[in-house]
Design an enzyme around this catalytic site. Structure first.
Site, PDB file in Angstrom:
ATOM      1  N   PRO A  72      38.134  43.042  43.456  1.00 15.37           N
ATOM      2  CA  PRO A  72      38.355  43.833  44.675  1.00 15.37           C
ATOM      3  C   PRO A  72      37.158  44.707  45.044  1.00 15.37           C
ATOM      4  O   PRO A  72      36.595  45.394  44.191  1.00 15.37           O
ATOM      5  CB  PRO A  72      39.567  44.703  44.307  1.00 15.37           C
ATOM      6  CG  PRO A  72      40.230  43.999  43.165  1.00 15.37           C
ATOM      7  CD  PRO A  72      39.118  43.354  42.404  1.00 15.37           C
ATOM      8  N   SER A  78      38.905  36.273  40.097  1.00 13.23           N
ATOM      9  CA  SER A  78      40.145  36.369  40.865  1.00 13.23           C
ATOM     10  C   SER A  78      40.300  37.764  41.459  1.00 13.23           C
ATOM     11  O   SER A  78      39.586  38.705  41.089  1.00 13.23           O
ATOM     12  CB  SER A  78      41.344  36.057  39.969  1.00 13.23           C
ATOM     13  OG  SER A  78      41.551  37.103  39.036  1.00 13.23           O
ATOM     14  N   LYS A  79      41.256  37.875  42.390  1.00 10.28           N
ATOM     15  CA  LYS A  79      41.538  39.170  43.012  1.00 10.28           C
ATOM     16  C   LYS A  79      42.010  40.184  41.979  1.00 10.28           C
ATOM     17  O   LYS A  79      41.827  41.387  42.142  1.00 10.28           O
ATOM     18  CB  LYS A  79      42.604  39.011  44.093  1.00 10.28           C
ATOM     19  CG  LYS A  79      42.165  38.190  45.297  1.00 10.28           C
ATOM     20  CD  LYS A  79      43.289  38.103  46.313  1.00 10.28           C
ATOM     21  CE  LYS A  79      42.895  37.247  47.513  1.00 10.28           C
ATOM     22  NZ  LYS A  79      43.986  37.145  48.503  1.00 10.28           N
ATOM     23  N   ARG A  80      42.645  39.701  40.913  1.00 10.71           N
ATOM     24  CA  ARG A  80      43.204  40.611  39.909  1.00 10.71           C
ATOM     25  C   ARG A  80      42.168  41.057  38.888  1.00 10.71           C
ATOM     26  O   ARG A  80      42.410  41.982  38.125  1.00 10.71           O
ATOM     27  CB  ARG A  80      44.391  39.930  39.219  1.00 10.71           C
ATOM     28  CG  ARG A  80      45.589  39.739  40.134  1.00 10.71           C
ATOM     29  CD  ARG A  80      46.685  38.930  39.485  1.00 10.71           C
ATOM     30  NE  ARG A  80      46.269  37.553  39.268  1.00 10.71           N
ATOM     31  CZ  ARG A  80      46.320  36.608  40.195  1.00 10.71           C
ATOM     32  NH1 ARG A  80      46.751  36.894  41.405  1.00 10.71           N
ATOM     33  NH2 ARG A  80      45.938  35.383  39.937  1.00 10.71           N
ATOM     34  N   ASN A  81      41.015  40.369  38.870  1.00 10.25           N
ATOM     35  CA  ASN A  81      39.952  40.750  37.958  1.00 10.25           C
ATOM     36  C   ASN A  81      39.346  42.077  38.408  1.00 10.25           C
ATOM     37  O   ASN A  81      39.236  42.356  39.599  1.00 10.25           O
ATOM     38  CB  ASN A  81      38.886  39.647  37.936  1.00 10.25           C
ATOM     39  CG  ASN A  81      37.802  39.905  36.903  1.00 10.25           C
ATOM     40  OD1 ASN A  81      36.980  40.786  37.080  1.00 10.25           O
ATOM     41  ND2 ASN A  81      37.814  39.129  35.840  1.00 10.25           N
TER      42      ASN A  81
END
Length: 397
Positions: A256, A249-252
């Site tokens: 990013p 995910s983007k939050r992992n």
């Protein structure tokens, strides 16, 4: 047939992540392999989820990775932000209304929620019941006269559902779809309408995107047919996974791209790594330069299996590209500047008179032991500072 025209169409709802970079890279490589054009389009119809700075991050990251766009914001004859194309979408929605492929829906959010709850209780997928499709023209005109809010829905072909099969990559499509909203009550287009209109008007021949859009493909193909247009060829890329099998995910931390940039990874190393997440070359070769990728990339090499992100593999590729860059007279000067900045910022380092040329020599001396250029002063501190004669090691000599 004309030249290949592909697009990378991110939404500015967050900074570019590894999966997005892979999608952009594969589209870029397909365009370069066949002498086509790579277009960047910003799909910013969802203003509620807009993240400040996201568009700038997308542009800067693509530039850092070496993915030069042929058309996009600030480059090309068109408008490349969907928020700038509202009038165009409204015009095309009217064309569908006029041809009978769309209709106005006056149902309010309360009624739609009741339909959703009823479907959930009955164990079926929520689908609109087409109540407004059966309104007479007189009823529609009266509602318009009194200013009643409405959306524009596509009239899905056939019954409420339509069997769909994916084209191009042979992956089965979903069981069906209902009458999707094309224009919201505020007059703004939804993703489905904007996506199809833009792909046609921009002459897109191939669409490569994440498999999360697979379920929407029959809907998009139906819209192309409703307009009387030829749809592009579609290919959907499997998701990227963490090493434990969960979705990246983007939050992992590994999501990013900015995290990889700040960690000192070379763009050519990350691009090489991302290229191998779901694409298999026709050889056992693993280390690729961008020109080599441009020459060898082919759709037949795409995998249908999910790919796991592995820092170990990336770190190995980083070392290979770093060694090559250190021995390249042009690239090494940039690496020396990075290393010099780290050295000058290190406490206790001997900085007086230190030149980039001297750092180049140190990089080439220690290159096999480095993971990034900025590690030079910690890998070989004795080259840049006075020895600590009080240290335990010095006392033991």
């Amino acid at each position: 047939t004309g030249p290949v025209r592909v697009r990378f169409a991110p939404s500015p709802t967050g900074f570019l992540h590894l999966g997005g970079l892979r999608t952009a890279l594969f589209n870029y490589l397909l365009a370069r392999r066949y002498g086509g054009q790579f277009i960047l389009r910003i799909e910013d119809t969802d203003q509620k989820r807009f993240v400040a700075g996201a568009t700038e991050n997308i542009l800067a990251t693509l530039q850092w990775a070496g993915l030069a766009i042929d058309e996009g914001p600030g480059k090309g004859p068109d408008k490349y932000f969907q928020s700038q194309r509202t009038e165009l979408y409204q015009k095309h929605a009217q064309l569908l209304l006029d041809s009978g492929h769309a209709y106005r829906c006056f149902c309010n959010s309360h009624r739609l929620e009741l339909l959703r709850q009823e479907a959930t209780v009955q164990g079926r997928a929520p689908m609109y019941d087409r109540r407004c499709l059966h309104l007479s023209q007189r009823q529609v005109d009266e509602k318009l006269r009194t200013g009643e809010p409405y959306t524009v829905r596509m009239k899905a072909p056939g019954a409420l559902t339509e069997a769909g099969r994916e084209v191009g990559d042979g992956v089965p499509g979903p069981a069906g779809f209902d009458d999707a909203v094309l224009l919201k009550s505020d007059g703004l287009a939804t993703y489905h309408l904007a996506n199809v209109v833009d792909d046609h008007l921009m002459g897109i021949t191939h669409v490569m995107r994440g498999e999360e859009w697979l379920i929407s493909t029959p809907k998009h193909r139906a819209l192309f047919r409703a307009f009387g247009w030829e749809p592009p060829a579609y290919a959907h890329l499997p998701l990227l996974m963490n090493s434990d099998g969960s979705k990246l995910s983007k939050r992992n931390q590994d999501g990013p791209v900015k995290n990889y940039i700040s960690a000192g990874y070379l763009p050519q190393a990350l691009v090489n790594y991302v290229a191998l997440l779901g694409w298999h070359p026709d050889s056992t070769k693993e280390v690729f330069t961008m020109p080599e990728l441009e020459q060898q990339f082919a759709l037949r090499g795409l995998s249908r299996s999910k790919s796991a992100v592995s820092r170990d593999r990336l770190d190995w590729l980083q070392k290979q590209h770093l060694r090559a860059a250190i021995h390249d007279d042009q690239q090494v000067m940039g690496l020396a500047e990075q290393a010099l900045a780290e050295i000058r910022g290190a406490e206790g380092a001997g900085r007086e008179g230190l030149t980039s040329e001297a750092v180049v020599g140190a990089l080439r001396l220690c290159g096999d032991r480095l993971a990034r250029a900025g590690d030079l002063h910690t890998t070989a501190p004795y080259l840049f500072g006075d020895p600590d004669l009080e240290s335990e090691q010095a006392q033991g000599v």
